[in-house]
Design an enzyme around this catalytic site. Structure first.
Site, short mmCIF file in Angstrom:
data_model
loop_
_atom_site.label_atom_id
_atom_site.label_comp_id
_atom_site.label_asym_id
_atom_site.label_seq_id
_atom_site.Cartn_x
_atom_site.Cartn_y
_atom_site.Cartn_z
N ASN A 94 0.72 -1.33 0.30
CA ASN A 94 -0.37 0.16 0.05
C ASN A 94 1.10 1.39 -0.08
O ASN A 94 0.72 1.92 1.24
CB ASN A 94 -0.87 0.01 1.47
N GLU A 101 1.35 -3.08 -5.20
CA GLU A 101 0.99 -1.50 -5.10
C GLU A 101 2.13 -1.15 -4.18
O GLU A 101 2.09 -0.09 -3.32
CB GLU A 101 -0.40 -1.56 -3.46
N ASP A 125 -1.51 -10.37 -4.06
CA ASP A 125 -3.02 -10.16 -3.84
C ASP A 125 -3.76 -10.20 -5.20
O ASP A 125 -3.81 -9.83 -5.63
CB ASP A 125 -2.95 -8.27 -3.96
N ASN A 179 -7.37 -10.59 -4.18
CA ASN A 179 -8.15 -9.60 -3.94
C ASN A 179 -9.28 -10.50 -4.27
O ASN A 179 -10.66 -10.44 -4.16
CB ASN A 179 -8.71 -8.36 -4.77
N HIS A 208 -2.59 -4.75 5.12
CA HIS A 208 -1.77 -6.30 4.78
C HIS A 208 -0.91 -6.51 5.40
O HIS A 208 -0.27 -5.68 6.01
CB HIS A 208 -1.46 -6.39 3.36
#
Length: 301
Positions: free
Chosen positions: A41, A67, A187, A189, A290
């Site tokens: 992130n 990310e 990730d 999702n 995360h």
């Protein structure tokens, strides 16, 4: 088969430490290849929260990150390589968006940045979602992949983009499966099963737990299917619930209440998955919304 994968027990022999939170429970000499997957992130944000010292303490062989949220031109030099690992990245064209990377202590034989012809529409490569490192040698082809699957939670338009991504990457993974061993760190999702999120009943119609998404995961993991990947964490911990989550919303004290989702994975071809010895989600320190997923394998590159 073990010789074909390079799974013979030579060199790189380390004594695993019994450290709470790392999922390392070995108390004998063994071959350990440590892989970490983490959605940052924002790599710069994660760095301010202690990412680099933690990575150094983990002694990982490779770390797949998602990310990055930094344009290639703005990537800080100290974050291009750290903890003895060199980074290889697929940045998004849009600043502050997406981006993936693979840090490794081992020199790859090839680096594949982006999906290329596997993404014929060209829709997803500008978003920086895929980097693959190949560690090929005579008699063996092996890849590590960092991949960031789209989220569909912001709008129906993005959900449809997510479905297009799933439709696109499935044949790509099937083609890879036909020619090489690999581990995808990412990730995804998607929470696959009811035990993979706290409030499954309340999320049946929400992105990340839609029937179509879960069916896609089921097909990906079907041993009789064309790909037949293994969810490595679940192969070691088939029944965990609260301790398995890897992502928490920033709303409603989700983290404090552990109202989480397991959406970060290490997905491996069966030969590599069979060498996994320990897996855990590290929650003693927070670098983003995360948590890192760490798996120790019994193989070498």
């Amino acid at each position: 088969k073990a010789q074909h994968l390079g799974l013979h027990r030579k060199g790189h022999e380390v004594l695993s430490e019994c450290v709470v939170g790392r999922g390392v429970a070995h108390d004998e000499w063994c071959l350990v290849f440590r892989l970490v997957s983490l959605n940052l992130n924002g790599v710069r944000s994660a760095a301010t929260k202690g990412l680099v010292p933690w990575a150094e303490s983990m002694s990982a062989d490779c770390m797949g990150v998602q990310e990055l949220k930094v344009h290639a031109d703005d990537m800080p030099t100290p974050l291009k390589a750290f903890a003895g690992m060199n980074g290889h990245f697929h940045h998004a064209e849009k600043k502050g968006y997406s981006g993936v990377g693979l840090y490794t202590k081992h020199e790859p034989s090839d680096v594949i940045t982006g999906l290329g012809c596997a993404d014929p529409s060209g829709e997803f490569d500008p978003e920086g979602r895929y980097v693959e490192l190949r560690f090929d040698k005579p008699g063996r082809k092996l890849s590590l992949i960092s991949c960031y699957f789209p989220s569909g939670s912001s709008s129906e338009e993005r959900q449809q983009a997510k479905f297009r991504f799933l439709d696109m990457i499935e044949p790509h993974l099937a083609a890879l499966r036909g020619e090489r061993e690999f581990i995808l760190l990412g990730d995804v999702n998607i929470a696959h099963q009811e035990i993979d999120l706290k409030n499954w009943k309340g999320n049946l119609k929400n992105s990340g737990f839609l029937p179509e998404e879960r069916a896609w995961m089921t097909q990906l993991l079907d041993p009789a299917g064309s790909i037949g990947l293994v969810d490595v964490y679940r192969s070691i911990h088939p029944n965990t619930t609260d301790e398995c989550y890897t992502w928490w919303s920033n709303r409603g004290q989700a983290r404090a209440k552990n109202v989480g989702w397991r959406i970060d994975y290490q997905l491996a071809t069966p030969g590599l998955a069979s060498t996994a010895k320990a897996a855990s989600v590290f929650k003693e320190q927070w670098f983003s919304d995360h948590a890192p997923l760490t798996v120790d394998y019994d193989f070498i590159l």
